[in-house]
Motif scaffolding. Structure first.
Motif, PDB file in Angstrom:
ATOM      1  N   ARG A 231       0.834  -1.208   0.000  1.00  0.00           N
ATOM      2  CA  ARG A 231       0.000   0.000   0.000  1.00  0.00           C
ATOM      3  C   ARG A 231       0.867   1.256   0.000  1.00  0.00           C
ATOM      4  NH1 ARG A 231      -3.366  -3.122   3.289  1.00  0.00           N
ATOM      5  NH2 ARG A 231      -2.418  -2.327   5.186  1.00  0.00           N
ATOM      6  N   GLU A 232       1.945   1.231   0.813  1.00  0.00           N
ATOM      7  CA  GLU A 232       2.847   2.389   0.850  1.00  0.00           C
ATOM      8  C   GLU A 232       3.492   2.615  -0.512  1.00  0.00           C
ATOM      9  OE1 GLU A 232       5.735   1.995   3.965  1.00  0.00           O
ATOM     10  OE2 GLU A 232       4.200   1.858   5.519  1.00  0.00           O
ATOM     11  N   ASN A 233       3.928   1.530  -1.155  1.00  0.00           N
ATOM     12  CA  ASN A 233       4.543   1.643  -2.481  1.00  0.00           C
ATOM     13  C   ASN A 233       3.537   2.151  -3.505  1.00  0.00           C
ATOM     14  OD1 ASN A 233       6.977   0.754  -1.490  1.00  0.00           O
ATOM     15  ND2 ASN A 233       6.663  -1.372  -2.144  1.00  0.00           N
ATOM     16  N   ALA A 234       2.308   1.663  -3.421  1.00  0.00           N
ATOM     17  CA  ALA A 234       1.271   2.108  -4.356  1.00  0.00           C
ATOM     18  C   ALA A 234       0.949   3.584  -4.124  1.00  0.00           C
ATOM     19  CB  ALA A 234       0.018   1.259  -4.204  1.00  0.00           C
ATOM     20  N   ASP A 235       0.894   4.016  -2.860  1.00  0.00           N
ATOM     21  CA  ASP A 235       0.631   5.422  -2.548  1.00  0.00           C
ATOM     22  C   ASP A 235       1.774   6.310  -3.033  1.00  0.00           C
ATOM     23  OD1 ASP A 235      -1.743   4.706  -1.408  1.00  0.00           O
ATOM     24  OD2 ASP A 235      -1.027   4.829   0.674  1.00  0.00           O
TER      25      ASP A 235
ATOM     26  N   GLU B 259       3.736   5.751  -5.520  1.00  0.00           N
ATOM     27  CA  GLU B 259       3.718   5.810  -6.981  1.00  0.00           C
ATOM     28  C   GLU B 259       2.449   6.472  -7.489  1.00  0.00           C
ATOM     29  OE1 GLU B 259       4.210   1.828  -8.333  1.00  0.00           O
ATOM     30  OE2 GLU B 259       6.176   1.600  -7.414  1.00  0.00           O
ATOM     31  N   GLY B 260       1.505   6.782  -6.595  1.00  0.00           N
ATOM     32  CA  GLY B 260       0.248   7.400  -7.014  1.00  0.00           C
ATOM     33  C   GLY B 260      -0.674   6.427  -7.707  1.00  0.00           C
ATOM     34  N   ASP B 261      -0.562   5.160  -7.423  1.00  0.00           N
ATOM     35  CA  ASP B 261      -1.361   4.127  -8.066  1.00  0.00           C
ATOM     36  C   ASP B 261      -2.625   3.914  -7.251  1.00  0.00           C
ATOM     37  OD1 ASP B 261      -2.257   2.104  -9.633  1.00  0.00           O
ATOM     38  OD2 ASP B 261      -0.741   0.634  -9.022  1.00  0.00           O
ATOM     39  N   ASP B 262      -3.683   4.654  -7.586  1.00  0.00           N
ATOM     40  CA  ASP B 262      -4.947   4.538  -6.875  1.00  0.00           C
ATOM     41  C   ASP B 262      -5.952   3.718  -7.670  1.00  0.00           C
ATOM     42  OD1 ASP B 262      -4.019   6.100  -4.802  1.00  0.00           O
ATOM     43  OD2 ASP B 262      -4.672   7.981  -5.759  1.00  0.00           O
ATOM     44  N   ASP B 263      -5.491   2.980  -8.688  1.00  0.00           N
ATOM     45  CA  ASP B 263      -6.397   2.238  -9.545  1.00  0.00           C
ATOM     46  C   ASP B 263      -6.971   1.008  -8.862  1.00  0.00           C
ATOM     47  OD1 ASP B 263      -5.803   4.071 -11.458  1.00  0.00           O
ATOM     48  OD2 ASP B 263      -4.351   2.790 -12.510  1.00  0.00           O
ATOM     49  N   LEU B 264      -6.281   0.486  -7.839  1.00  0.00           N
ATOM     50  CA  LEU B 264      -6.715  -0.748  -7.210  1.00  0.00           C
ATOM     51  C   LEU B 264      -7.651  -0.457  -6.047  1.00  0.00           C
ATOM     52  CD1 LEU B 264      -3.381  -2.752  -7.011  1.00  0.00           C
ATOM     53  CD2 LEU B 264      -5.200  -2.981  -8.680  1.00  0.00           C
TER      54      LEU B 264
ATOM     55  N   ASP C   7      -9.393  -1.587  -2.433  1.00  0.00           N
ATOM     56  CA  ASP C   7      -8.799  -2.241  -1.278  1.00  0.00           C
ATOM     57  C   ASP C   7      -9.051  -3.736  -1.280  1.00  0.00           C
ATOM     58  OD1 ASP C   7      -7.767   0.091  -0.322  1.00  0.00           O
ATOM     59  OD2 ASP C   7      -9.436   0.498   1.067  1.00  0.00           O
ATOM     60  N   ASP C   8     -10.161  -4.192  -1.887  1.00  0.00           N
ATOM     61  CA  ASP C   8     -10.494  -5.600  -1.875  1.00  0.00           C
ATOM     62  C   ASP C   8     -10.072  -6.321  -3.149  1.00  0.00           C
ATOM     63  OD1 ASP C   8     -11.579  -5.426   0.617  1.00  0.00           O
ATOM     64  OD2 ASP C   8     -13.659  -5.206  -0.077  1.00  0.00           O
ATOM     65  N   GLU C   9      -9.291  -5.690  -4.013  1.00  0.00           N
ATOM     66  CA  GLU C   9      -8.842  -6.343  -5.233  1.00  0.00           C
ATOM     67  C   GLU C   9      -7.327  -6.342  -5.280  1.00  0.00           C
ATOM     68  OE1 GLU C   9     -10.485  -4.561  -8.672  1.00  0.00           O
ATOM     69  OE2 GLU C   9     -12.527  -5.154  -8.228  1.00  0.00           O
ATOM     70  N   ASP C  10      -6.769  -7.424  -5.810  1.00  0.00           N
ATOM     71  CA  ASP C  10      -5.328  -7.434  -6.025  1.00  0.00           C
ATOM     72  C   ASP C  10      -5.046  -7.010  -7.457  1.00  0.00           C
ATOM     73  OD1 ASP C  10      -5.900  -9.615  -7.605  1.00  0.00           O
ATOM     74  OD2 ASP C  10      -5.053 -11.106  -6.238  1.00  0.00           O
ATOM     75  N   GLU C  11      -3.804  -7.083  -7.885  1.00  0.00           N
ATOM     76  CA  GLU C  11      -3.428  -6.606  -9.212  1.00  0.00           C
ATOM     77  C   GLU C  11      -4.108  -7.385 -10.330  1.00  0.00           C
ATOM     78  OE1 GLU C  11       0.801  -6.442  -9.538  1.00  0.00           O
ATOM     79  OE2 GLU C  11       0.989  -5.088  -7.850  1.00  0.00           O
ATOM     80  N   SER C  12      -4.499  -8.628 -10.054  1.00  0.00           N
ATOM     81  CA  SER C  12      -5.167  -9.416 -11.080  1.00  0.00           C
ATOM     82  C   SER C  12      -6.646  -9.090 -11.152  1.00  0.00           C
ATOM     83  CB  SER C  12      -4.969 -10.915 -10.807  1.00  0.00           C
ATOM     84  OG  SER C  12      -5.614 -11.265  -9.593  1.00  0.00           O
ATOM     85  N   GLY C  13      -7.120  -8.218 -10.266  1.00  0.00           N
ATOM     86  CA  GLY C  13      -8.523  -7.845 -10.259  1.00  0.00           C
ATOM     87  C   GLY C  13      -9.389  -8.801  -9.464  1.00  0.00           C
TER      88      GLY C  13
END
Length: 185
Positions: free
Chosen positions: A114-118, A120-125, A127-133
């Motif tokens: 979550r810290e890495n995603a924040d 990088e500004g990656d807000d596409d995911l 909270d209940d989904e992983d990268e595979s959707g």
């Protein structure tokens, strides 16, 4: 200056007695050549022999011998003991403790992601989904478990009335009975 006591020579010469005792508990093919001795307390000598069994590298067959006064040597104990560098099983850890450690590691990993995603500004995911959707609801259920849900031996604690996770103590009173009220039946 203390001197090391010398072992009784009769005990050091009792290889045949030690081998006979070993052959009573294990096949002769599992006993290797003589591998030294250890002087124990009270004049007891433990003769060591190599071990040829697979799965026990660095272990030794050990026969402890003693002698009193003018008697012949006597076998006290026969056992398989680890030597220096022997492979030993790790200390046993209850399942509940291992589960708690796993859950803590998974929570730390999720927080780091979550810290890495924040960062990088990656807000596409969501909270209940992983990268595979895929939905992570199954993993959320693991967070509800902790060490208090398991006995000391690591087995799950079963609550009265639970059958495969369904609470059978709570019954729907409005549901029709399966039994017929027909007395002739």
């Amino acid at each position: 200056m203390s001197s090391t006591p010398e072992p009784d020579p009769r005990l050091l010469a009792a290889h045949d007695l030690a081998l006979a005792a070993l052959h009573e508990i294990t096949a002769p093919s599992t006993v290797g050549p003589a591998a030294g001795y250890t002087l124990e307390d009270d004049g007891v000598v433990s003769l060591r022999f190599g071990n040829t069994m697979e799965g026990y590298p660095g272990w030794y067959w050990t026969v402890s011998l003693a002698v009193t006064d003018d008697a012949d040597p006597t076998v006290l104990e026969v056992e398989l003991l680890p030597g220096e560098g022997a492979l030993l099983a790790p200390e046993w850890v209850p399942w509940a403790v291992r589960l708690a450690e796993y859950q803590a590691a998974q929570a730390a990993l999720a927080a780091e992601e979550r810290e890495n995603a924040d960062a990088e500004g990656d807000d596409d995911l969501d909270d209940d989904e992983d990268e595979s959707g895929e939905d992570d609801d199954e993993l959320d259920d693991l967070d509800d478990l902790d060490a208090s849900d398991f006995d000391d031996d690591g087995s799950p604690i079963l609550h009265s009335g639970d059958v495969d996770g369904v609470d059978i103590d709570v019954l729907d009173e409005s549901a029709p009975d399966d039994e017929d009220d027909d007395p002739d039946r």
